[in-house]
Design a protein around this motif. Structure first.
Motif, short mmCIF file in Angstrom:
data_model
loop_
_atom_site.label_atom_id
_atom_site.label_comp_id
_atom_site.label_asym_id
_atom_site.label_seq_id
_atom_site.Cartn_x
_atom_site.Cartn_y
_atom_site.Cartn_z
N TYR A 43 0.71 -1.06 0.06
CA TYR A 43 -0.14 -0.03 -0.10
C TYR A 43 0.96 1.08 0.01
O TYR A 43 0.56 2.24 -0.73
CB TYR A 43 -1.07 0.05 1.26
CG TYR A 43 -2.28 -0.78 0.70
CD1 TYR A 43 -3.34 0.02 0.09
CD2 TYR A 43 -2.30 -2.01 1.24
CE1 TYR A 43 -4.40 -0.81 -0.14
CE2 TYR A 43 -3.44 -2.77 1.13
CZ TYR A 43 -4.76 -2.33 0.10
OH TYR A 43 -5.67 -3.06 -0.12
N ARG A 44 2.01 1.14 0.69
CA ARG A 44 2.77 2.62 1.01
C ARG A 44 3.69 2.63 -0.39
O ARG A 44 3.96 3.79 -0.64
CB ARG A 44 3.84 2.30 1.86
CG ARG A 44 3.05 2.43 3.42
CD ARG A 44 4.24 1.96 4.19
NE ARG A 44 5.05 3.10 4.68
CZ ARG A 44 4.63 4.21 5.48
NH1 ARG A 44 3.57 4.37 6.30
NH2 ARG A 44 5.55 5.29 5.68
N GLY A 154 -11.48 0.05 4.50
CA GLY A 154 -10.50 0.42 3.51
C GLY A 154 -9.14 0.61 4.56
O GLY A 154 -9.17 0.35 5.81
N VAL A 155 -8.13 0.94 3.99
CA VAL A 155 -6.91 0.96 4.68
C VAL A 155 -6.47 2.41 4.63
O VAL A 155 -6.48 3.11 3.77
CB VAL A 155 -5.49 0.26 3.96
CG1 VAL A 155 -4.23 0.51 4.37
CG2 VAL A 155 -6.04 -1.15 3.84
N SER A 156 -5.69 3.09 5.95
CA SER A 156 -5.40 4.39 6.08
C SER A 156 -3.78 4.41 6.61
O SER A 156 -3.69 3.70 7.61
CB SER A 156 -6.27 5.04 7.07
OG SER A 156 -5.96 6.19 7.24
N PHE A 157 -3.04 5.10 5.96
CA PHE A 157 -1.64 5.53 6.29
C PHE A 157 -1.72 7.00 6.15
O PHE A 157 -1.69 7.61 5.09
CB PHE A 157 -0.70 4.86 5.52
CG PHE A 157 -0.56 3.55 5.52
CD1 PHE A 157 -0.24 2.75 7.02
CD2 PHE A 157 -0.88 2.42 4.64
CE1 PHE A 157 -0.31 1.36 6.92
CE2 PHE A 157 -0.82 1.18 4.69
CZ PHE A 157 -0.67 0.33 5.87
N PHE A 161 -6.14 7.44 2.24
CA PHE A 161 -7.18 6.18 2.50
C PHE A 161 -7.37 5.60 1.29
O PHE A 161 -7.43 6.36 0.11
CB PHE A 161 -8.48 6.83 2.98
CG PHE A 161 -9.45 5.71 3.49
CD1 PHE A 161 -9.42 5.49 4.71
CD2 PHE A 161 -10.08 5.27 2.56
CE1 PHE A 161 -10.31 4.28 5.06
CE2 PHE A 161 -11.33 4.26 2.86
CZ PHE A 161 -11.12 3.79 4.12
N PHE A 162 -7.24 4.30 1.47
CA PHE A 162 -7.22 3.43 0.31
C PHE A 162 -8.56 2.72 0.54
O PHE A 162 -8.90 1.78 1.30
CB PHE A 162 -6.27 2.31 0.18
CG PHE A 162 -4.79 2.98 0.50
CD1 PHE A 162 -3.84 2.99 -0.80
CD2 PHE A 162 -4.16 3.35 1.46
CE1 PHE A 162 -2.91 3.65 -0.83
CE2 PHE A 162 -3.09 4.00 1.65
CZ PHE A 162 -2.46 4.03 0.51
N ALA A 221 4.34 11.29 -0.20
CA ALA A 221 4.01 12.22 0.89
C ALA A 221 3.04 12.39 1.67
O ALA A 221 3.33 12.29 2.84
CB ALA A 221 4.02 13.87 0.05
N ALA A 222 1.92 11.56 1.12
CA ALA A 222 0.76 11.44 1.98
C ALA A 222 0.93 10.46 3.10
O ALA A 222 0.48 10.76 4.24
CB ALA A 222 -0.34 11.18 1.23
#
Length: 246
Positions: A43-44, A154-157, A161-162, A221-222
């Motif tokens: 994801y990253r 979803g996934v959040s880093f 947000f994914f 960056a996010a």
């Protein structure tokens, strides 16, 4: 040739994903494992898993990439009417992370037009539930009269947000959850939701495609920004409706 990743092999650069002229545009790699550490790395870097039972884990990074900018979320006249009703009716609730695995199972079990089976396998549920326990995956759930009737996960880093999947067992229930998520992300100045692949449903809500290089540049960056809090309820949707919503 799509590379096979052994346990400790890194992902190849996303630019090596198969192109539009191939039979599987966006396919980057395959592996046997779906460990949380591998999932986080994916994801990253703008990569996600998508495969069916009986297949190896297939990793994708399509170009272009479908995204939804919270600032561009489209609230139709009918959705606006629904959201106003939800705000004024105590039978409706929006809950966050009430039962993350149950939302995943509902997404897997809900029939979809033109789709046989599901890519949300038992291994997928286990892997994303591990991310949820670590605070890196979340469910936004729509409840009516004490029953979960829709939602998404979803996934959040950092400040990214994914979105993964959504379901509705009542009209507009998934859109209510998405509207609450969008309002929450706007509040915390999140600029982009990853939607992975183009669908007419997402396009109707304001989603659009961008070049993979632009997506990855924003992502890098996010994901390095501090994480946002994950506590909100249905009242957040008033921010999408303007001052007349109250």
């Amino acid at each position: 040739m799509v590379p096979w990743l052994a346990h400790d092999d890194p992902f190849p650069p996303v630019e090596r994903a198969l192109g539009a002229s191939s039979g599987a545009p966006g396919l980057l790699a395959a592996s046997a494992d779906l460990l949380p550490a591998r999932l986080i790395e994916a994801y990253r870097r703008g990569i996600f898993p998508w495969y069916s039972d009986g297949q190896p884990v297939l990793w994708w990074s399509p170009d272009p990439r479908m995204v939804l900018m919270p600032a561009e979320f489209r609230v139709s006249h009918s959705l606006r009417k629904t959201l106003k009703h939800v705000l004024g009716d105590d039978a409706w609730q929006v809950r966050v992370d009430d039962d993350f695995p149950a939302v995943m199972r509902a997404c897997a079990d809900t029939p979809r037009e033109g789709q046989r089976g599901t890519w949300i396998t038992a291994d997928i549920v286990d892997a994303y539930t591990s991310l949820h326990r670590a605070g890196e995956a979340h469910s936004i759930e729509t409840w009516y009269e004490g029953t979960r009737v829709g939602g998404l996960y979803g996934v959040s880093f950092g400040r990214m947000f994914f979105g993964e999947s959504m379901f509705a067992h009542r009209t507009d229930a998934s859109k209510i959850a998405l509207a609450a998520l969008v309002a929450h992300l706007r509040r915390h100045k999140i600029e982009m939701i990853d939607c992975q692949q183009n669908t007419s449903h997402l396009a109707s809500l304001g989603g659009r495609e961008i070049a993979r290089r632009a997506f990855v540049a924003h992502l890098r960056a996010a994901v390095e920004q501090p994480p946002i809090p994950w506590r909100f309820d249905k009242s957040v949707v008033a921010e999408l409706l303007g001052p007349q919503s109250g």
